[in-house]
Motif scaffolding. Structure first.
Motif, PDB file in Angstrom:
ATOM      1  N   ALA A  68      12.789 -17.415 -13.181  1.00 34.24           N
ATOM      2  CA  ALA A  68      13.259 -18.771 -13.429  1.00 34.24           C
ATOM      3  C   ALA A  68      12.896 -19.215 -14.840  1.00 34.24           C
ATOM      4  N   GLU A  69      11.691 -18.872 -15.278  1.00 30.74           N
ATOM      5  CA  GLU A  69      11.269 -19.210 -16.640  1.00 30.74           C
ATOM      6  C   GLU A  69      12.151 -18.516 -17.665  1.00 30.74           C
ATOM      7  N   GLU A  70      12.437 -17.260 -17.435  1.00 29.46           N
ATOM      8  CA  GLU A  70      13.271 -16.501 -18.361  1.00 29.46           C
ATOM      9  C   GLU A  70      14.696 -17.054 -18.393  1.00 29.46           C
ATOM     10  N   ALA A  71      15.221 -17.418 -17.216  1.00 33.92           N
ATOM     11  CA  ALA A  71      16.576 -17.976 -17.156  1.00 33.92           C
ATOM     12  C   ALA A  71      16.644 -19.307 -17.895  1.00 33.92           C
ATOM     13  N   ALA A  72      15.637 -20.141 -17.694  1.00 33.95           N
ATOM     14  CA  ALA A  72      15.603 -21.430 -18.385  1.00 33.95           C
ATOM     15  C   ALA A  72      15.523 -21.241 -19.890  1.00 33.95           C
ATOM     16  N   ARG A  73      14.736 -20.263 -20.312  1.00 40.26           N
ATOM     17  CA  ARG A  73      14.591 -19.993 -21.740  1.00 40.26           C
ATOM     18  C   ARG A  73      15.936 -19.568 -22.343  1.00 40.26           C
ATOM     19  N   HIS A  74      16.704 -18.807 -21.567  1.00 37.67           N
ATOM     20  CA  HIS A  74      18.011 -18.347 -22.035  1.00 37.67           C
ATOM     21  C   HIS A  74      19.030 -19.485 -22.074  1.00 37.67           C
ATOM     22  N   ILE A  75      19.008 -20.365 -21.070  1.00 34.39           N
ATOM     23  CA  ILE A  75      20.027 -21.410 -20.942  1.00 34.39           C
ATOM     24  C   ILE A  75      19.758 -22.588 -21.869  1.00 34.39           C
ATOM     25  N   LEU A  76      18.499 -22.994 -22.017  1.00 37.05           N
ATOM     26  CA  LEU A  76      18.174 -24.127 -22.880  1.00 37.05           C
ATOM     27  C   LEU A  76      18.602 -23.842 -24.322  1.00 37.05           C
ATOM     28  N   GLY A  77      19.309 -24.765 -24.924  1.00 32.68           N
ATOM     29  CA  GLY A  77      19.813 -24.580 -26.278  1.00 32.68           C
ATOM     30  C   GLY A  77      21.174 -23.923 -26.337  1.00 32.68           C
ATOM     31  N   MET A  78      21.675 -23.449 -25.202  1.00 30.69           N
ATOM     32  CA  MET A  78      22.987 -22.810 -25.156  1.00 30.69           C
ATOM     33  C   MET A  78      24.081 -23.826 -25.491  1.00 30.69           C
ATOM     34  N   ASP A  79      25.129 -23.375 -26.152  1.00 29.54           N
ATOM     35  CA  ASP A  79      26.292 -24.220 -26.423  1.00 29.54           C
ATOM     36  C   ASP A  79      27.376 -23.910 -25.399  1.00 29.54           C
ATOM     37  N   ILE A  80      27.739 -24.937 -24.622  1.00 34.72           N
ATOM     38  CA  ILE A  80      28.792 -24.786 -23.622  1.00 34.72           C
ATOM     39  C   ILE A  80      29.897 -25.771 -23.952  1.00 34.72           C
ATOM     40  N   LYS A  81      30.986 -25.276 -24.509  1.00 35.95           N
ATOM     41  CA  LYS A  81      32.137 -26.097 -24.885  1.00 35.95           C
ATOM     42  C   LYS A  81      31.729 -27.275 -25.767  1.00 35.95           C
ATOM     43  N   GLY A  82      30.865 -27.010 -26.723  1.00 35.50           N
ATOM     44  CA  GLY A  82      30.449 -28.046 -27.647  1.00 35.50           C
ATOM     45  C   GLY A  82      29.291 -28.904 -27.174  1.00 35.50           C
ATOM     46  N   HIS A  83      28.781 -28.630 -25.982  1.00 34.96           N
ATOM     47  CA  HIS A  83      27.646 -29.367 -25.426  1.00 34.96           C
ATOM     48  C   HIS A  83      26.398 -28.487 -25.512  1.00 34.96           C
ATOM     49  N   THR A  84      25.363 -28.981 -26.159  1.00 35.75           N
ATOM     50  CA  THR A  84      24.111 -28.239 -26.240  1.00 35.75           C
ATOM     51  C   THR A  84      23.256 -28.560 -25.019  1.00 35.75           C
ATOM     52  N   VAL A  85      22.782 -27.526 -24.362  1.00 33.11           N
ATOM     53  CA  VAL A  85      21.979 -27.706 -23.155  1.00 33.11           C
ATOM     54  C   VAL A  85      20.576 -28.155 -23.534  1.00 33.11           C
ATOM     55  N   GLY A  86      20.200 -29.351 -23.086  1.00 31.23           N
ATOM     56  CA  GLY A  86      18.874 -29.881 -23.367  1.00 31.23           C
ATOM     57  C   GLY A  86      17.941 -29.849 -22.176  1.00 31.23           C
ATOM     58  N   THR A  87      18.522 -29.790 -20.973  1.00 32.85           N
ATOM     59  CA  THR A  87      17.720 -29.726 -19.749  1.00 32.85           C
ATOM     60  C   THR A  87      18.383 -28.780 -18.758  1.00 32.85           C
ATOM     61  N   VAL A  88      17.572 -28.269 -17.848  1.00 35.58           N
ATOM     62  CA  VAL A  88      18.086 -27.465 -16.749  1.00 35.58           C
ATOM     63  C   VAL A  88      17.596 -28.070 -15.439  1.00 35.58           C
ATOM     64  N   MET A  89      18.383 -27.878 -14.397  1.00 35.75           N
ATOM     65  CA  MET A  89      17.967 -28.271 -13.055  1.00 35.75           C
ATOM     66  C   MET A  89      17.723 -27.008 -12.248  1.00 35.75           C
ATOM     67  N   LEU A  90      16.618 -26.968 -11.555  1.00 30.84           N
ATOM     68  CA  LEU A  90      16.322 -25.859 -10.653  1.00 30.84           C
ATOM     69  C   LEU A  90      16.450 -26.383  -9.229  1.00 30.84           C
ATOM     70  N   ALA A  91      17.302 -25.748  -8.441  1.00 33.93           N
ATOM     71  CA  ALA A  91      17.565 -26.194  -7.079  1.00 33.93           C
ATOM     72  C   ALA A  91      17.204 -25.106  -6.082  1.00 33.93           C
ATOM     73  N   GLU A  92      16.806 -25.537  -4.914  1.00 34.44           N
ATOM     74  CA  GLU A  92      16.467 -24.608  -3.841  1.00 34.44           C
ATOM     75  C   GLU A  92      17.740 -23.941  -3.327  1.00 34.44           C
ATOM     76  N   PRO A  93      17.790 -22.617  -3.244  1.00 34.52           N
ATOM     77  CA  PRO A  93      18.985 -21.938  -2.727  1.00 34.52           C
ATOM     78  C   PRO A  93      19.212 -22.283  -1.256  1.00 34.52           C
ATOM     79  N   CYS A  94      20.480 -22.299  -0.847  1.00 30.76           N
ATOM     80  CA  CYS A  94      20.825 -22.571   0.548  1.00 30.76           C
ATOM     81  C   CYS A  94      21.545 -21.367   1.139  1.00 30.76           C
ATOM     82  N   ASP A  95      21.351 -21.175   2.421  1.00 33.76           N
ATOM     83  CA  ASP A  95      22.043 -20.111   3.150  1.00 33.76           C
ATOM     84  C   ASP A  95      23.404 -20.653   3.560  1.00 33.76           C
ATOM     85  N   VAL A  96      24.403 -20.435   2.718  1.00 32.22           N
ATOM     86  CA  VAL A  96      25.715 -21.057   2.904  1.00 32.22           C
ATOM     87  C   VAL A  96      26.571 -20.253   3.878  1.00 32.22           C
ATOM     88  N   GLU A  97      27.134 -20.966   4.838  1.00 31.79           N
ATOM     89  CA  GLU A  97      28.051 -20.353   5.798  1.00 31.79           C
ATOM     90  C   GLU A  97      29.505 -20.560   5.391  1.00 31.79           C
TER      91      GLU A  97
END
Length: 380
Positions: A68-97
């Motif tokens: 999770a730390e490594e993923a956040a490090r990769h995503i923070l600062g990323m440019d997505i369609k002209g939007h710079t990522v300043g924060t990330v949300m970490l969510a609990e995975p769900c067992d989706v049916e």
């Protein structure tokens, strides 16, 4: 006001809609701690106000806190369609049916809201609607009556949603009404293996005209806005960035909306909405063109003006003066009609800029701008 996903999630939770446990951060180290608190595994999601995060690499599942730390490090600062990522949300995975799509959106033309729902969530709903329109139900909602249990049952039945979603449909309507929203969307709305209905993602657009009823909320929502929209707002321009290649400038919201439709009808995608209003001065035109041309996705620009109170020759003079201030690097198609249109066209002809050409009709201008954009994209 478009909200970030985590802000939409907070609204959902406040109105009794089930959402996964989550936390937000701007620190990779803190992301590790949040993942640990969530049980180890976590979905790490970029917080930006645009779609396509997953395709851009802004969403991933981390197997443990170090991941999770490594993923956040990769995503923070990323440019997505002209939007710079300043924060990330970490969510609990769900067992989706199973996954569904639900939304309420304002239909301005009809003067009412529409419920849009599908039993096929988790994918691009636009693609589903285009390929199999029968899979997406659109149910008009009387704004005076709203959505009660009976209406929610009708929406669920029309879209093929299970009965367990009815309560969530009612609560989503409450979010729309009580929070002064123009759009409330959940994709996907999931049924988990243990039978819960959970909003795994959310998009909410609040009405700017109701900002006074939500004191303190505006500043938080302004953070991380599209940089071109922020720049335009600072100059008093009514600009909205879109995902296309033809920049659009017009005077009057209705005319601009019609121009967007004309561009789309010619097989191209509008890159923005920009209404310069009735007073298209040289300063306003220069500021508008500068903002539109700053979008790297723009391949051509269409200026569509109908002269009423503001005469076309005054607008043309504004364009000529703007060309002295703005370095034009992409073809510009201008359509002038209405009051003093002939004089305006003569002014532009006299300027004789190699990248500026004129059209006499909106359809003709849209056709030419679309062809120029396509040619530029092909050459690139």
């Amino acid at each position: 006001m478009d909200l970030y996903e985590h802000q939409a999630r907070e609204l959902f939770e406040a109105h009794g809609i089930v959402v996964p446990r989550a936390g937000i951060t701007d620190s990779p180290e803190r992301a590790r701690e949040i993942a640990r608190a969530l049980g180890g595994r976590a979905v790490v999601k970029a917080q930006v106000r645009t779609g396509g995060r997953g395709r851009a690499g802004g969403v991933c599942v981390a197997a443990d806190p170090p991941a999770a730390e490594e993923a956040a490090r990769h995503i923070l600062g990323m440019d997505i369609k002209g939007h710079t990522v300043g924060t990330v949300m970490l969510a609990e995975p769900c067992d989706v049916e199973r996954e569904f799509y639900v939304s309420y959106v304002l239909d301005r033309a009809a003067g009412r809201f529409v419920a849009v729902a599908s039993a096929e969530g988790g994918t691009e709903i636009e693609q589903v609607a285009a390929e199999r329109p029968e899979a997406v139900a659109r149910i008009p909602v009387d704004p005076a009556a709203g959505v009660n249990t009976a209406t929610a049952v009708r929406i669920a039945d029309a879209a093929g949603l299970p009965p367990q979603t009815v309560d969530t449909l009612v609560r989503l309507w409450q979010v729309l009404v009580r929070e002064d929203a123009l759009l409330v969307e959940v994709n996907p709305l999931a049924r988990t293996a243990d039978g819960r209905i959970v909003a795994l993602d959310g998009k909410v657009t609040l009405d700017d005209n109701a900002r006074f009823r939500h004191p303190g909320r505006g500043d938080a929502h302004a953070t991380g806005s599209d940089p071109l929209e922020v720049r335009a707002a600072a100059k008093g321009l009514n600009y909205v960035r879109l995902d296309g290649e033809v920049g659009v400038v017009g005077n009057g919201a209705g005319l601009v909306m019609s121009t967007l439709d004309a561009v789309a009808g010619r097989g191209a995608r509008p890159a923005n909405f920009l209404d310069i209003g009735g007073g298209a001065s040289a300063r306003v035109m220069a500021d508008g063109l500068a903002v539109v041309l700053s979008d790297p996705g723009v391949k051509s620009v269409l200026v569509n003006i109908f002269g009423g109170i503001t005469a076309c020759d005054a607008v043309a003079d504004g364009i000529v003066r703007a060309l002295d201030e703005v370095r034009l690097t992409k073809p510009l198609v201008v359509r002038l009609d209405g009051n003093n249109a002939a004089r305006g066209r003569a002014l532009l002809d006299a300027r004789a800029h190699p990248l500026v050409e004129q059209a006499t009709t909106m359809d003709g201008a849209a056709h030419r701008a679309a062809r120029l954009a396509t040619a530029a994209s092909t050459a690139a």
